[in-house]
Design an enzyme around this catalytic site. Structure first.
Site, short mmCIF file in Angstrom:
data_model
loop_
_atom_site.label_atom_id
_atom_site.label_comp_id
_atom_site.label_asym_id
_atom_site.label_seq_id
_atom_site.Cartn_x
_atom_site.Cartn_y
_atom_site.Cartn_z
N CYS A 1 -1.38 0.77 7.49
CA CYS A 1 -2.83 0.53 7.62
C CYS A 1 -3.27 -0.70 6.81
O CYS A 1 -3.52 -1.77 7.36
CB CYS A 1 -3.64 1.75 7.19
SG CYS A 1 -3.31 3.22 8.19
N ARG A 2 -3.37 -0.53 5.49
CA ARG A 2 -4.00 -1.58 4.68
C ARG A 2 -3.13 -2.81 4.47
O ARG A 2 -3.58 -3.95 4.67
CB ARG A 2 -4.42 -1.01 3.31
CG ARG A 2 -5.52 0.02 3.41
CD ARG A 2 -5.66 0.81 2.13
NE ARG A 2 -4.48 1.64 1.89
CZ ARG A 2 -4.24 2.35 0.81
NH1 ARG A 2 -5.12 2.31 -0.18
NH2 ARG A 2 -3.15 3.08 0.68
N SER A 3 -1.87 -2.62 4.05
CA SER A 3 -1.06 -3.81 3.74
C SER A 3 -0.69 -4.65 4.97
O SER A 3 -0.64 -5.88 4.85
CB SER A 3 0.16 -3.46 2.88
OG SER A 3 1.05 -2.59 3.52
N ASN B 1 2.29 1.42 4.44
CA ASN B 1 2.59 0.15 5.14
C ASN B 1 2.29 0.23 6.64
O ASN B 1 2.95 -0.44 7.45
CB ASN B 1 4.05 -0.29 4.89
CG ASN B 1 4.37 -1.73 5.29
OD1 ASN B 1 5.48 -2.03 5.65
ND2 ASN B 1 3.39 -2.62 5.25
N ASP C 1 -8.65 3.55 1.60
CA ASP C 1 -7.61 3.94 2.54
C ASP C 1 -8.27 4.53 3.79
O ASP C 1 -8.89 5.59 3.72
CB ASP C 1 -6.70 4.98 1.87
CG ASP C 1 -5.51 5.35 2.73
OD1 ASP C 1 -5.49 4.95 3.92
OD2 ASP C 1 -4.61 6.03 2.23
N CYS D 1 0.87 -1.18 0.00
CA CYS D 1 0.00 0.00 0.00
C CYS D 1 0.90 1.23 0.00
O CYS D 1 2.07 1.13 -0.39
CB CYS D 1 -0.99 -0.03 1.17
SG CYS D 1 -0.21 0.03 2.80
#
Ligand code: 4NP
Length: 154
Positions: free
Chosen positions: A14-16, A12, A124, A9
């Site tokens: 939050c999402r990934s 690195n 996001d 993402c």
């Protein structure tokens, strides 16, 4: 030899990391030996733990991500991982732009692995409310199930 997957993402944090945790959890539950990691296209949060809201949503779902540390994606990742999976279309474009000639990794978009959601971005949650993190967790766990099955047959 075990397969390897890198989720990418922007930051690195939050999402990934959530995608990494979800796939690792999914593979462990199925007894599948898959190497899973995550990275960011930016260097903004290198060395930092995940956002506290990321740690909290994972903990609410029984997964600890507090030990993870952000890192930036490198050109050697394109040789080290079988699959690099972008969380949104901008990440995918950035990865395509930095992809070296010698790359072996197959690049894809996370939602291209989920029926009916091809081409979509994982939202996001960074600038939004806490609930956004629950939505992200739901999205990456749904994708982790289909990605695990895809790895099993590929
Ligand atoms: P991520 O979220 O890419 O899912 O880790 C973000 C983290 C940090 C920022 C933006 C998005 N930031 O602007 O610092």
């Amino acid at each position: 030899m075990s397969q390897s997957v890198l989720f990418v993402c922007l930051g690195n944090i939050c999402r990934s990391p959530l995608a990494e945790a979800a796939l690792r959890h999914e593979c462990a539950n199925s007894g599948m030996n898959v190497i899973v990691d995550s990275a960011g296209t930016s260097d903004w949060h290198v060395g930092q733990p995940p956002d506290e809201r990321t740690v909290a949503v994972a903990a609410r779902n029984g997964v600890d991500v507090s030990h993870l540390r952000a890192r930036q994606v490198t050109t050697s990742d394109f040789r080290d991982f079988d699959h690099i999976i972008a969380l949104d279309n901008q990440n995918l474009r950035d990865l395509e732009a930095m992809r070296p000639e010698s790359a072996i990794s197959k690049l894809s978009l996370l939602f291209d692995h989920v029926a009916g959601r091809a081409g979509e971005d994982v939202t996001d949650p960074y600038y939004g409310a806490e609930e956004g993190f629950d939505q992200t967790w739901g999205e990456v766990t749904e994708a982790a199930k289909t990605i695990r099955k895809w790895l099993e047959t590929s």
